[in-house]
Design an enzyme around this catalytic site. Structure first.
Site, PDB file in Angstrom:
ATOM      1  N   LYS A  56     -66.942 -27.276 -23.552  1.00  0.00           N
ATOM      2  CA  LYS A  56     -65.931 -28.413 -23.252  1.00  0.00           C
ATOM      3  C   LYS A  56     -65.287 -28.252 -21.912  1.00  0.00           C
ATOM      4  CE  LYS A  56     -62.406 -31.321 -25.191  1.00  0.00           C
ATOM      5  NZ  LYS A  56     -61.567 -31.431 -26.640  1.00  0.00           N
TER       6      LYS A  56
ATOM      7  N   ASP B 264     -56.698 -37.580 -35.596  1.00  0.00           N
ATOM      8  CA  ASP B 264     -57.841 -38.485 -35.078  1.00  0.00           C
ATOM      9  C   ASP B 264     -58.910 -37.966 -35.954  1.00  0.00           C
ATOM     10  OD1 ASP B 264     -58.835 -39.991 -33.539  1.00  0.00           O
ATOM     11  OD2 ASP B 264     -59.443 -38.867 -31.905  1.00  0.00           O
TER      12      ASP B 264
ATOM     13  N   GLU C 117     -69.271 -36.907 -23.631  1.00  0.00           N
ATOM     14  CA  GLU C 117     -68.041 -37.002 -22.754  1.00  0.00           C
ATOM     15  C   GLU C 117     -66.888 -37.280 -23.591  1.00  0.00           C
ATOM     16  OE1 GLU C 117     -66.309 -37.142 -18.985  1.00  0.00           O
ATOM     17  OE2 GLU C 117     -68.460 -37.055 -19.207  1.00  0.00           O
ATOM     18  N   GLY C 118     -66.001 -36.122 -23.406  1.00  0.00           N
ATOM     19  CA  GLY C 118     -64.839 -36.011 -24.409  1.00  0.00           C
ATOM     20  C   GLY C 118     -63.651 -37.031 -23.643  1.00  0.00           C
ATOM     21  N   GLY C 119     -62.384 -37.043 -24.397  1.00  0.00           N
ATOM     22  CA  GLY C 119     -61.328 -37.771 -23.839  1.00  0.00           C
ATOM     23  C   GLY C 119     -60.809 -36.905 -22.630  1.00  0.00           C
ATOM     24  N   PHE C 120     -61.017 -35.800 -22.366  1.00  0.00           N
ATOM     25  CA  PHE C 120     -60.555 -35.178 -21.299  1.00  0.00           C
ATOM     26  C   PHE C 120     -61.388 -34.474 -20.226  1.00  0.00           C
ATOM     27  CE2 PHE C 120     -57.118 -35.216 -24.443  1.00  0.00           C
ATOM     28  CZ  PHE C 120     -56.253 -35.938 -23.867  1.00  0.00           C
TER      29      PHE C 120
END
Length: 477
Positions: A167, A265, A147-150
């Protein structure tokens, strides 16, 4: 309405047609008196004041025809047919104008995206949504690997057998749109053995999808700190190879690529490992084009607590030296097998970096080396890696080396400057201010420590277990 008689009410053209670009013809009979036919339309749609969602838009009615089954009286009806034609054409023009209005908004949205990518040599493949659904079994939850940031990340397999990571970005989020453009623009111009490869993308309907190569061994963070079943026993030569590989990837971004990029990051979850444990840097959603040697003040701070350079976290001063600092933290974690935010042998040390600085002052650097290695490691290489990491994490950006120099130092071709930071200095204290503030905030909220995995941004192109016990907080202000 024909001749004041209602023939359709609450007509739903989407349901009637059953799909886009599907012709739909409706026939009606009307009684004509005095040679006049009156047709009225009433538009009851909601309309829009914003750009509509992605899709196919156009006129609802493209043609209206009248087929008389009587013999018209030419003299009397010649002038009377004028209002009929005007009424029909007028209604048609209203719907046509609506279609053009919607199309212009869609075109405007598309052109904005094209302008953002203008000048970039996009060498990526465009996948269809049907291909992606087939590869991921219609985004089956069993194929979800992170689960990515977006948005979520799914594992998939293309028709030719290629394993991919998909993604899925939120099309409703401006941040998702920005990350999509960032990753498309950045990755399509970046080809390096230590950067994750972008295969292509899919923009269809309301879907924004990025398709990457799949990395078998997940992230460096998972290999070092993940659940016991997911950890990898990294021997010293592998750790040295990973550290040098990460440094080469960042050096390419800063100094060698056509676009000079600050990643913003760099951390263990954004370093993925392939089948042979070669490192590849991923997740360029927060990346920014460097302003070369110009000062860059950012009003929007983005990154992860514990890895953000102090000058950027506190004042928004962003240069490529911010990535150098983050790399130094990752190098310390790699040599020690300990997480920067989770480790301090006693309460007086804020984090792993704090403890490493004290070991340097006392001349006991090798105490930092991971106990799991025992004595089976190259002492000169380990000491070199620790010294380089401490040099990279210097409180003053000007004293941090370039990443090309870091590669030379790690490989032993460049001498490492003998710089010992003063632990009591004001500047160095700022390196730990964000961490201390974060811990104080969590304590004030009744937490003795940050909840495992909370606010934790996973890798874009690989996976992490959502129960992974890392203490990372991704911030974007």
């Amino acid at each position: 309405m024909f001749q004041d008689q209602l023939v359709e009410e609450n007509f739903n053209i989407e349901a009637e047609a059953g799909g886009i670009l599907t012709p739909l013809t409706k026939h009606y009979n009307a009684n004509v008196t005095n040679g006049e036919l009156e047709i009225r339309f009433y538009w009851a749609g909601k309309g829009t004041q914003a750009i509509p969602s992605r899709g196919v838009h156009g006129p609802l009615i493209s043609a209206i025809s009248v087929d008389p089954n009587f013999k018209p009286q030419h003299k009397e009806n010649k002038t009377k047919t004028v209002p009929i034609i005007i009424g029909v054409v007028g209604s048609f023009l209203v719907f046509l104008a609506s279609g053009i209005f919607i199309w212009m908004y869609c075109f405007k949205a598309k052109s904005h995206r094209e302008q953002d990518l203008r000048g970039l040599d996009l060498q990526t493949v465009s996948f269809t949504l049907k291909q992606i659904k087939a590869a991921t079994n219609n985004f089956d939850s069993g194929n979800k690997i992170g689960e990515g940031g977006f948005g979520p990340v799914y594992k998939g397999q293309l028709a030719d057998g290629t394993i991919i990571a998909v993604k899925q970005l939120s099309s409703k989020s401006s941040q998702g749109n920005r990350e999509f453009l960032n990753e498309m623009g950045m990755f399509s111009c970046l080809q390096h053995p230590n950067l994750v490869k972008l295969y292509g993308c899919c923009i269809e309907g309301n879907q924004l999808l990025l398709v990457y190569e799949y990395l078998e061994n997940n992230s460096l963070s998972r290999a070092l700190f993940g659940p016991e079943y997911s950890r990898i026993n990294l021997d010293w030569p592998t750790r040295q190879k990973i550290c040098v590989g990460i440094a080469k990837g960042i050096a390419f971004l800063h100094e060698e690529s056509r676009l000079k990029i600050v990643h913003r990051d760099i951390k263990g979850t954004n370093v993925l490992l392939d089948r042979d444990l070669n490192p590849k840097i991923s997740d360029f959603g927060l990346a920014k084009l460097s302003d070369e040697d110009k000062t860059h003040i950012s009003t929007r701070i983005a990154g992860t607590i514990g890895y953000i350079a102090p000058e950027y976290a506190l004042w928004g001063y962003l240069t490529y030296k911010a990535d150098v600092y983050s790399f130094g933290i990752v190098a310390l974690e790699l040599v020690s097998g300990k997480h920067n935010m989770n480790y301090g042998p006693v309460d007086e040390y804020t984090c792993l970096l704090d403890w490493a600085c004290h070991l340097q002052q006392s001349g006991k650097l090798l105490e930092l080396v991971d106990d799991k290695l025992g004595s089976d490691y190259n002492k000169s290489e380990a000491e070199r890696m620790i010294k380089v990491a401490l040099l990279c994490t210097n409180a003053s950006p000007s004293l941090r080396p370039t990443m090309s120099d870091v590669v030379g130092m790690l490989e032993g071709t460049i001498t490492i400057p003998d710089v010992i930071p003063n632990a009591s200095s004001y500047n160095e204290d700022l390196r730990f201010k964000a961490i201390r503030d974060h811990r104080s905030y969590m304590s004030s909220q009744g937490h003795t420590s940050t909840p495992a995995g909370s606010l934790f941004e996973s890798s874009s192109t690989s996976a992490r277990d959502i129960n992974e016990t890392n203490e990372e907080s991704c911030i974007e202000v």
